[in-house]
Design a protein around this motif. Sequence first.
Motif, PDB file in Angstrom:
ATOM      1  N   VAL A   1       3.262  -1.971 -42.941  1.00  0.00           N
ATOM      2  CA  VAL A   1       2.184  -1.599 -43.865  1.00  0.00           C
ATOM      3  C   VAL A   1       1.314  -2.817 -44.180  1.00  0.00           C
ATOM      4  CG1 VAL A   1       1.664  -0.777 -46.192  1.00  0.00           C
ATOM      5  CG2 VAL A   1       3.443   0.354 -44.838  1.00  0.00           C
ATOM      6  N   VAL A   2       1.942  -3.974 -44.342  1.00  0.00           N
ATOM      7  CA  VAL A   2       1.180  -5.190 -44.634  1.00  0.00           C
ATOM      8  C   VAL A   2       0.267  -5.537 -43.460  1.00  0.00           C
ATOM      9  CG1 VAL A   2       1.359  -7.683 -44.961  1.00  0.00           C
ATOM     10  CG2 VAL A   2       2.830  -6.138 -46.280  1.00  0.00           C
ATOM     11  N   ARG A   3       0.813  -5.520 -42.242  1.00  0.00           N
ATOM     12  CA  ARG A   3      -0.011  -5.851 -41.070  1.00  0.00           C
ATOM     13  C   ARG A   3      -1.168  -4.863 -40.921  1.00  0.00           C
ATOM     14  NH1 ARG A   3       5.092  -5.935 -38.252  1.00  0.00           N
ATOM     15  NH2 ARG A   3       5.967  -8.039 -38.166  1.00  0.00           N
ATOM     16  N   LEU A   4      -0.853  -3.573 -41.052  1.00  0.00           N
ATOM     17  CA  LEU A   4      -1.879  -2.551 -40.872  1.00  0.00           C
ATOM     18  C   LEU A   4      -2.961  -2.671 -41.938  1.00  0.00           C
ATOM     19  CD1 LEU A   4      -2.723  -0.040 -39.215  1.00  0.00           C
ATOM     20  CD2 LEU A   4      -1.466   1.347 -40.884  1.00  0.00           C
ATOM     21  N   SER A   5      -2.539  -2.879 -43.178  1.00  0.00           N
ATOM     22  CA  SER A   5      -3.503  -2.974 -44.276  1.00  0.00           C
ATOM     23  C   SER A   5      -4.372  -4.223 -44.140  1.00  0.00           C
ATOM     24  CB  SER A   5      -2.770  -2.976 -45.625  1.00  0.00           C
ATOM     25  OG  SER A   5      -2.092  -1.748 -45.818  1.00  0.00           O
ATOM     26  N   TRP A   6      -3.791  -5.307 -43.682  1.00  0.00           N
ATOM     27  CA  TRP A   6      -4.601  -6.502 -43.440  1.00  0.00           C
ATOM     28  C   TRP A   6      -5.618  -6.242 -42.328  1.00  0.00           C
ATOM     29  CZ3 TRP A   6      -6.151 -11.037 -45.199  1.00  0.00           C
ATOM     30  CH2 TRP A   6      -6.746 -11.917 -44.309  1.00  0.00           C
ATOM     31  N   HIS A   7      -5.147  -5.616 -41.260  1.00  0.00           N
ATOM     32  CA  HIS A   7      -5.990  -5.413 -40.090  1.00  0.00           C
ATOM     33  C   HIS A   7      -7.131  -4.436 -40.373  1.00  0.00           C
ATOM     34  CE1 HIS A   7      -6.579  -5.700 -35.696  1.00  0.00           C
ATOM     35  NE2 HIS A   7      -6.974  -4.432 -35.766  1.00  0.00           N
TER      36      HIS A   7
ATOM     37  N   TYR B   1      -5.325   3.937 -34.297  1.00  0.00           N
ATOM     38  CA  TYR B   1      -6.744   3.611 -34.179  1.00  0.00           C
ATOM     39  C   TYR B   1      -6.978   2.127 -33.915  1.00  0.00           C
ATOM     40  CZ  TYR B   1     -11.767   4.060 -34.784  1.00  0.00           C
ATOM     41  OH  TYR B   1     -13.118   4.064 -34.561  1.00  0.00           O
ATOM     42  N   THR B   2      -6.013   1.290 -34.251  1.00  0.00           N
ATOM     43  CA  THR B   2      -6.183  -0.133 -33.935  1.00  0.00           C
ATOM     44  C   THR B   2      -6.287  -0.346 -32.427  1.00  0.00           C
ATOM     45  OG1 THR B   2      -3.789  -0.595 -33.850  1.00  0.00           O
ATOM     46  CG2 THR B   2      -4.893  -0.812 -35.989  1.00  0.00           C
TER      47      THR B   2
END
Length: 528
Positions: A449-455, A492-493
Amino acid sequence: MIYPRFMGGSFWSMESTCQMYGAEYPMPPLGLITVASMLPEDWDVRLLDRNIETVTDEDILAADLVMTGGMLPQRADFLHIVEWAQGLGRKVAVGGPDVMSSPHVYEHADFIVTGEAETVIDALIEAWRSGAERGRFDPERFKADVEASPIPRFDLLNRDKYLQMTVQFSRGCPFTCEFCDIIELFGRRPRTKATAQMLSELDRIYALGHRGHVNFVDDNLIGNKKAVKAFLPELIRWQEEHKYPFDFSTEASLNIADDADLMGMLSKAGFIGVFIGIESPDPDVLTATKKKQNTKRNIAESVHKVYASGLAVLAGFIVGFDEEKGPVGDAIADLIEEAAIPIAMVGLLYALPGTELTRRLEREGRLHPDGDMEAIMAAGSADQCTQGLNFDTVRPRRQILEDFRTVIARTYNLEDYHKRVRRLSELLHFKDANINVLRSGLIKNVMFVVRLSWHLGIAAPEGKRLYWGTLLHAAKQDSQAMESVFLSLAAYTHTGPFAKTVLSTIDKKIAELDRSSALTPPPAIAAE
């Protein structure tokens, strides 16, 4: 055992999505580790996957025999491995789907298996032990007893590098889609493993420490409904006894929407997603290509029924069928929007080796020669999104490419994508589901969640408000929908940037057609 590298980027490679989870590649080579389990116990087997690791001359020289196999998008590296190993003086045994479909491409390999390994592996082993220099093994088609197939060698995998583990319950599909090679490779009578056999495979994966996602790689899990309905109650019991360590995904035909009991069992067993081949909204196209299971139904409503059981839908669509009438791009994009399918794999029709479509095009003199595949290999990509249409089309090729471009541009427009994810969160219901978002571990999920939210929510050049708005919207729905929402956003990334690459490639193809048309002189006008 060496698993070939897939050519170039593709829709399914999902590199960026894997990185969000701290992985490197979506799935391991289930076929090779299944064959590995059939080899003699006194053979020292090592697996190298060129999608995640480097293979050196020393690795090959350390082996007595190199075994390799793969699919059509792996052909370039597959052939490279054969030539590489032989150049170093090592014998090579080949098999897998591309060898099954196109054995002539691999004639120079030392040992060739042209079908399912279960019925001929002993003959291959005996040939090797007897000192044979070459051999070809042609199993009788569709006769392998999958109940006799041993537990794959999951222990050979570098598991931390993969996004998910994989298992297979059945081989084959009862339908006759003209463009599909599954029925040519594995038959129309789905053969299924025994329940105890499948649970033993899950026991092995569990004992090795994997927690999280497991993909049933069946091409149609519900092809044999009687068998899968007998299996699912035992899978539910196994999940309950183990406190739901896994969630699952699979592929199925759209008629899954007609069986509420079956969908309920899948959801209760921990299935969270299903890939469905929809192909086209046009019933005439579906009928002509023998995709009759998708006709005589409202496709969007059928997808919504699947959502109502707690299963998210990924779907496949194809542009380029002979029966397409006029522009079809907006109609396909409209269906994707109406059905609220965030992750839609849209490809150009490709005539695969050995299919009924290929045989028909050959009869009609429309199939392009093998040089097309050579050009694709030279380009380093075999992705269906950019390398389809290996035949003379009925509609003008430019019009097909324009339609394809329309679908991609609309489907992966950032705002439209988020709208579909939000609609998905509204449509998913979990009456029968057992969802445990911590099944793969609290720290692992928090880091995701942290990686996705940052990205997507902080570092992204665009769409930050959309990201947080979608999460807020989804949080107001059933909280159990959040897993599918996060998965869709994570996808989607990869699919967002990949769509831009596809659009650029298609624009170049359209420009090439325009240049070619401008250079072609008009036909001479006969004198009166």
